[in-house]
Write an enzyme that holds these catalytic residues in place. Structure first.
Site, mmCIF file in Angstrom:
data_model
loop_
_atom_site.group_PDB
_atom_site.id
_atom_site.type_symbol
_atom_site.label_atom_id
_atom_site.label_comp_id
_atom_site.label_asym_id
_atom_site.label_seq_id
_atom_site.Cartn_x
_atom_site.Cartn_y
_atom_site.Cartn_z
ATOM 1 C CE1 TYR A 3 -10.130 -0.485 6.988
ATOM 2 C CE2 TYR A 3 -10.317 0.401 9.212
ATOM 3 C CZ TYR A 3 -9.569 0.176 8.073
ATOM 4 O OH TYR A 3 -8.266 0.603 8.005
ATOM 5 C CG ASN B 85 -9.849 9.394 13.729
ATOM 6 O OD1 ASN B 85 -10.530 8.705 12.985
ATOM 7 N ND2 ASN B 85 -10.165 9.588 15.000
ATOM 8 N N GLY C 8 0.812 -1.208 0.000
ATOM 9 C CA GLY C 8 0.000 0.000 0.000
ATOM 10 C C GLY C 8 0.845 1.258 0.000
ATOM 11 C CG HIS C 9 4.111 1.950 -2.888
ATOM 12 N ND1 HIS C 9 3.523 0.921 -3.597
ATOM 13 C CD2 HIS C 9 4.506 2.874 -3.808
ATOM 14 C CE1 HIS C 9 3.579 1.203 -4.887
ATOM 15 N NE2 HIS C 9 4.165 2.379 -5.038
ATOM 16 N N PRO D 90 -3.169 2.886 14.960
ATOM 17 C CG PRO D 90 -2.846 3.522 12.744
ATOM 18 C CD PRO D 90 -2.874 2.328 13.643
#
Length: 352
Positions: free
Chosen positions: A137, A166, A11-12, A164
């Site tokens: 999700y 938001n 997902g770079h 993480p």
């Protein structure tokens, strides 16, 4: 990690992945393995295994995911759970099968119960019902956490997970139908300001970069009335910006470059035995959506006012992470909210 290690960032090109690439390159890691979703579909197990067999990555940052805000989560429920479960399962299984030394799996604090005690501690996972607006999700992300844990326990792997809060920053998603709250606010106030100052060409340029629904497809539809009608569908006028919900929920926001720093720090220094099942990454500070909107309004310099549509959902009423565990590992976020917002807005304007 050795500076010459083969590091795969899944997902770079996304918000998280691009920040990881910037951070790793800044620290001298040059042997980065990068593939777009067109080059490697992580939902396809055979393709993922072929990639691992050929490239033999030593370390993996698993940042690939299908993501979005409340509207996207409510609209694409099946895609959110299906795509994200497959991505995690295929990468983690291949990492084990091909002897990857360490994996850092990125999740989200949406894994916590909707009414979890605040601030949310890591041990609150699975102690209550999830927030309905992002349950698909969240379930996929919880599955990824458990995959890492149980692979560690059964196979002796070193797979760590971080949650993480938001996120926002450079390379964020500003599509109003799929974005999270913060980039959506930045764009709404910016478009409202352009409308108020009659900068139609700037609005057209913005919409061509980040389409709104069907967007503007030809010059015949680019008069001011057509633009006003289009923006009004998103609660944007020259005098007012209307936002979903009451504005009362509070959220915590982490600047993306701080997250990247934390991830590389953990990958370089800690194993799953030291981290535990997963660790929160955040600032430990929260702001109401109403106050956030006013801060962004001032940064953008929109002179109109803000309205709230209380018939629309608020989502979780309060959401702030307990970050005592990562602080004990000697890491803290450095970027204040206002500084991060100004950097993000400057980047957005310069990239339209």
């Amino acid at each position: 990690m050795d500076k010459k290690a083969r590091i795969y960032i899944a997902g770079h090109r996304g918000l998280v992945g691009s920040a990881l690439v910037r951070r790793l390159q800044a620290e001298g890691y040059a042997n980065l393995l990068l593939r777009t979703s067109k080059e490697l579909d992580l939902r396809r197990q055979a393709d993922v295994e072929a990639f691992f067999e050929k490239e033999r990555p030593e370390y993996i940052f698993l940042a690939a995911a299908k993501v979005g805000g409340i509207i996207a989560n409510n609209t694409y429920k099946a895609e959110f759970i299906y795509d994200n479960i497959l991505i995690a399962a295929n990468v983690i299984q291949s990492a084990y099968k091909y002897g990857v030394r360490k994996v850092l799996n990125l999740g989200s604090t949406c894994i916590y119960p909707s009414l979890a005690l605040q601030p949310m501690r890591e041990e609150y996972l699975l102690t209550g019902s999830l927030e309905p607006t992002n349950e698909p999700y969240a379930i996929a992300k919880i599955s990824a956490i458990k995959l890492c844990r149980y692979y560690n326990e059964q196979y002796g792997t070193n797979f760590i997970s971080v949650m993480p809060t938001n996120l926002y920053g450079i390379n964020d998603n500003f599509n109003l139908e799929t974005s999270h709250v913060l980039p959506a606010l930045i764009r709404k106030f910016h478009l409202a300001k352009l409308l108020a100052t009659n900068e139609l060409e700037a609005i057209i340029k913005d919409i061509r970069k980040y389409p709104l629904g069907f967007g503007l497809t030809n010059r015949d539809g680019e008069d001011k009335d057509s633009i006003k009608n289009l923006l009004m569908q998103y609660g944007i006028t020259e005098k007012k910006v209307t936002l979903w919900g009451s504005g009362n929920p509070s959220r915590e926001f982490l600047y993306i470059d701080d997250l990247a720093e934390a991830c590389v720090f953990l990958m370089e220094n800690y194993s799953y035995k030291e981290i535990g099942e997963f660790v929160n990454i955040g600032t430990g500070e929260e702001v109401t959506i109403k106050n956030l909107a006013n801060i962004i309004k001032d940064i953008v310099r929109f002179n109109g006012y803000i309205a709230f549509d209380s018939t629309k959902p608020d989502g979780t009423p309060r959401k702030v992470a307990d970050v005592s565990r990562i602080k004990a590992l000697r890491w803290e976020a450095k970027t204040t909210l206002e500084v991060g917002l100004r950097k993000t807005y400057e980047w957005y304007v310069s990239n339209v």
